[in-house]
Design an enzyme around this catalytic site. Structure first.
Site, PDB file in Angstrom:
ATOM      1  CB  SER A 150     -18.696  23.912 -22.256  1.00 44.77           C
ATOM      2  OG  SER A 150     -19.552  23.143 -21.428  1.00 44.77           O
ATOM      3  CE1 TYR A 163     -20.255  28.426 -20.060  1.00 43.97           C
ATOM      4  CE2 TYR A 163     -21.202  26.289 -20.574  1.00 43.97           C
ATOM      5  CZ  TYR A 163     -20.116  27.058 -20.194  1.00 43.97           C
ATOM      6  OH  TYR A 163     -18.894  26.459 -19.962  1.00 43.97           O
TER       7      TYR A 163
HETATM    8  N1  LIG Z   1     -14.834  24.847 -14.886  1.00 46.20           N
HETATM    9  C1  LIG Z   1     -15.607  24.071 -15.602  1.00 46.20           C
HETATM   10  O1  LIG Z   1     -16.223  23.118 -15.096  1.00 46.20           O
HETATM   11  C2  LIG Z   1     -15.764  24.332 -17.081  1.00 46.20           C
HETATM   12  C3  LIG Z   1     -16.458  23.375 -17.829  1.00 46.20           C
HETATM   13  C4  LIG Z   1     -16.619  23.572 -19.183  1.00 46.20           C
HETATM   14  C5  LIG Z   1     -16.113  24.692 -19.794  1.00 46.20           C
HETATM   15  N2  LIG Z   1     -15.437  25.614 -19.044  1.00 46.20           N
HETATM   16  C6  LIG Z   1     -14.927  26.792 -19.754  1.00 46.20           C
HETATM   17  O2  LIG Z   1     -13.583  26.986 -19.441  1.00 46.20           O
HETATM   18  C7  LIG Z   1     -13.262  28.370 -19.558  1.00 46.20           C
HETATM   19  C8  LIG Z   1     -12.513  28.791 -18.300  1.00 46.20           C
HETATM   20  O3  LIG Z   1     -13.369  28.667 -17.194  1.00 46.20           O
HETATM   21  P1  LIG Z   1     -12.818  28.381 -15.722  1.00 46.20           P
HETATM   22  O4  LIG Z   1     -13.434  27.144 -15.260  1.00 46.20           O
HETATM   23  O5  LIG Z   1     -11.364  28.527 -15.710  1.00 46.20           O
HETATM   24  O6  LIG Z   1     -13.562  29.570 -14.948  1.00 46.20           O
HETATM   25  P2  LIG Z   1     -13.001  30.829 -14.169  1.00 46.20           P
HETATM   26  O7  LIG Z   1     -14.215  31.555 -13.728  1.00 46.20           O
HETATM   27  O8  LIG Z   1     -12.004  30.398 -13.170  1.00 46.20           O
HETATM   28  O9  LIG Z   1     -12.239  31.670 -15.298  1.00 46.20           O
HETATM   29  C9  LIG Z   1     -12.901  32.404 -16.283  1.00 46.20           C
HETATM   30  C10 LIG Z   1     -12.274  33.776 -16.347  1.00 46.20           C
HETATM   31  O10 LIG Z   1     -12.831  34.505 -17.449  1.00 46.20           O
HETATM   32  C11 LIG Z   1     -12.896  35.864 -17.055  1.00 46.20           C
HETATM   33  N3  LIG Z   1     -13.881  36.601 -17.856  1.00 46.20           N
HETATM   34  C12 LIG Z   1     -15.221  36.508 -17.819  1.00 46.20           C
HETATM   35  N4  LIG Z   1     -15.778  37.363 -18.696  1.00 46.20           N
HETATM   36  C13 LIG Z   1     -14.765  38.010 -19.292  1.00 46.20           C
HETATM   37  C14 LIG Z   1     -14.669  39.013 -20.289  1.00 46.20           C
HETATM   38  N5  LIG Z   1     -15.769  39.556 -20.855  1.00 46.20           N
HETATM   39  N6  LIG Z   1     -13.440  39.448 -20.665  1.00 46.20           N
HETATM   40  C15 LIG Z   1     -12.331  38.922 -20.119  1.00 46.20           C
HETATM   41  N7  LIG Z   1     -12.340  37.968 -19.174  1.00 46.20           N
HETATM   42  C16 LIG Z   1     -13.548  37.526 -18.767  1.00 46.20           C
HETATM   43  C17 LIG Z   1     -13.277  35.843 -15.588  1.00 46.20           C
HETATM   44  O11 LIG Z   1     -12.886  37.028 -14.964  1.00 46.20           O
HETATM   45  C18 LIG Z   1     -12.525  34.611 -15.093  1.00 46.20           C
HETATM   46  O12 LIG Z   1     -11.318  34.969 -14.502  1.00 46.20           O
HETATM   47  C19 LIG Z   1     -14.581  29.111 -19.745  1.00 46.20           C
HETATM   48  O13 LIG Z   1     -14.729  29.456 -21.100  1.00 46.20           O
HETATM   49  C20 LIG Z   1     -15.615  28.073 -19.349  1.00 46.20           C
HETATM   50  O14 LIG Z   1     -16.854  28.244 -20.010  1.00 46.20           O
HETATM   51  C21 LIG Z   1     -15.258  25.461 -17.709  1.00 46.20           C
END
Ligand SMILES: NC(=O)c1ccc[n+]([C@@H]2O[C@H](COP(=O)([O-])OP(=O)(O)OC[C@H]3O[C@@H](n4cnc5c(N)ncnc54)[C@H](O)[C@@H]3O)[C@@H](O)[C@H]2O)c1
Length: 263
Positions: A150, A163
């Site tokens: 991130s 985080y």
């Molecule tokens: N969406 C954003 O704006 C954003 C920005 C920066 C970074 N990210 C990163 O991108 C990645 C994906 O996020 P996203 O936006 O697709 O969110 P999302 O919530 O759609 O997907 C994340 C998934 O991870 C799963 N998860 C959480 N804890 C878990 C665990 N202990 N074991 C297995 N699965 C687990 C959740 O069930 C969820 O389905 C994450 O690492 C997040 O930190 C997202």
């Protein structure tokens, strides 16, 4: 008789953690449509995982879903054993599973909360990378890892000690593994998204005013889509990205460049 040295290289197999949602879902689809069998993990929502599998199948790809808590060592072992039994050795790994910041200030944060986030966002990638590398090294094969970090691996937010610390750690895990694994031809890179429209930003998706306010802070003028991040992930997994390792690519519409403006 066919010369064994001309035999086809082994088929790539991918694991995408968090493949039931958001960035992981988009990446899994892109990878599977490209012809690589993909194993997605889901945490709790079997229905969401089945929907992704149906999309993969509809597009002519192959995939399975395995329920996995990525912070649990035995669950990660079972995930890889399952994937290997179904498709063979895993040589492509996308660590997308993760939890968002709690918004709780340090003095009020329970250890259990910090631990929960560390397990999902940092221990998870440690465990999956380790398991994949063990199998690849035993087989004498190279591979590719993409860790979804991130922009908050560098940019701190109050209430984000869980985080931001996990993602900062993930950045160093990525860099350290890239150095350690380069002689084995295993590339390790990070992707650092800004604001991406996934369930992690559900509140902004549900409230147009909030979305507008947040997008106004992004120099590009809008949030990103999971498909845009998936394109980048697919590139880092592709033959065209051979020789790229140890870097983190920011994908944020210049949001992370706006610090210290106007002072
Ligand atoms: N969406 C954003 O704006 C954003 C920005 C920066 C970074 N990210 C990163 O991108 C990645 C994906 O996020 P996203 O936006 O697709 O969110 P999302 O919530 O759609 O997907 C994340 C998934 O991870 C799963 N998860 C959480 N804890 C878990 C665990 N202990 N074991 C297995 N699965 C687990 C959740 O069930 C969820 O389905 C994450 O690492 C997040 O930190 C997202």
């Amino acid at each position: 008789m066919a010369d064994a040295s001309f035999s086809k290289p082994p088929q790539s197999v991918a694991i995408v953690t968090g493949g039931e949602s958001g960035i992981g879902r988009a990446a899994a689809l892109k990878i599977a449509i490209g012809g690589t069998p993909v194993v997605i993990t889901y945490f709790a929502d079997r229905g969401a995982a089945d929907a992704v599998l149906a999309e993969i199948e509809h597009a002519g790809g192959h995939g399975i879903a395995v329920q996995t808590d990525v912070g649990d060592e035995q669950a990660v072992e079972a995930l890889f054993a399952h994937a290997e039994a179904e498709f063979g050795i895993v040589d492509r790994l996308v660590n997308s599973a993760g939890l968002n910041m709690s918004g709780v200030m340090l003095r009020d944060m329970e250890l259990a909360q910090f631990d929960r986030l560390m397990r999902a966002d940092l221990y998870g990638p440690f465990l999956t990378c380790r398991r994949m590398v063990r199998a690849l090294e035993d087989a004498g094969r190279g591979g590719r890892i993409v860790n979804i970090s991130s922009i908050h691996e560098k940019a701190p937010r109050s209430g984000g000690v869980d985080y931001d610390a996990a993602k900062g750690g993930l950045a160093q895990l990525t860099a350290t593994l890239a150095l350690e694994l380069a002689p084995k031809q295993i590339a390790v890179n990070g992707v650092a998204p800004g604001m991406i429209l996934t369930p992690m930003n559900q509140s902004a998706l549900d409230h147009p005013e909030e979305l507008k306010r947040k997008e106004a802070a992004i120099p590009w003028g809008r949030a990103g889509t999971p498909e845009e991040v998936a394109e980048l992930i697919a590139f880092l997994l592709s033959p065209a990205a051979d020789y790229i390792t140890g870097t983190t690519v920011t994908i944020d519409g210049a949001l992370s460049l706006t610090v210290a403006q106007g002072a």
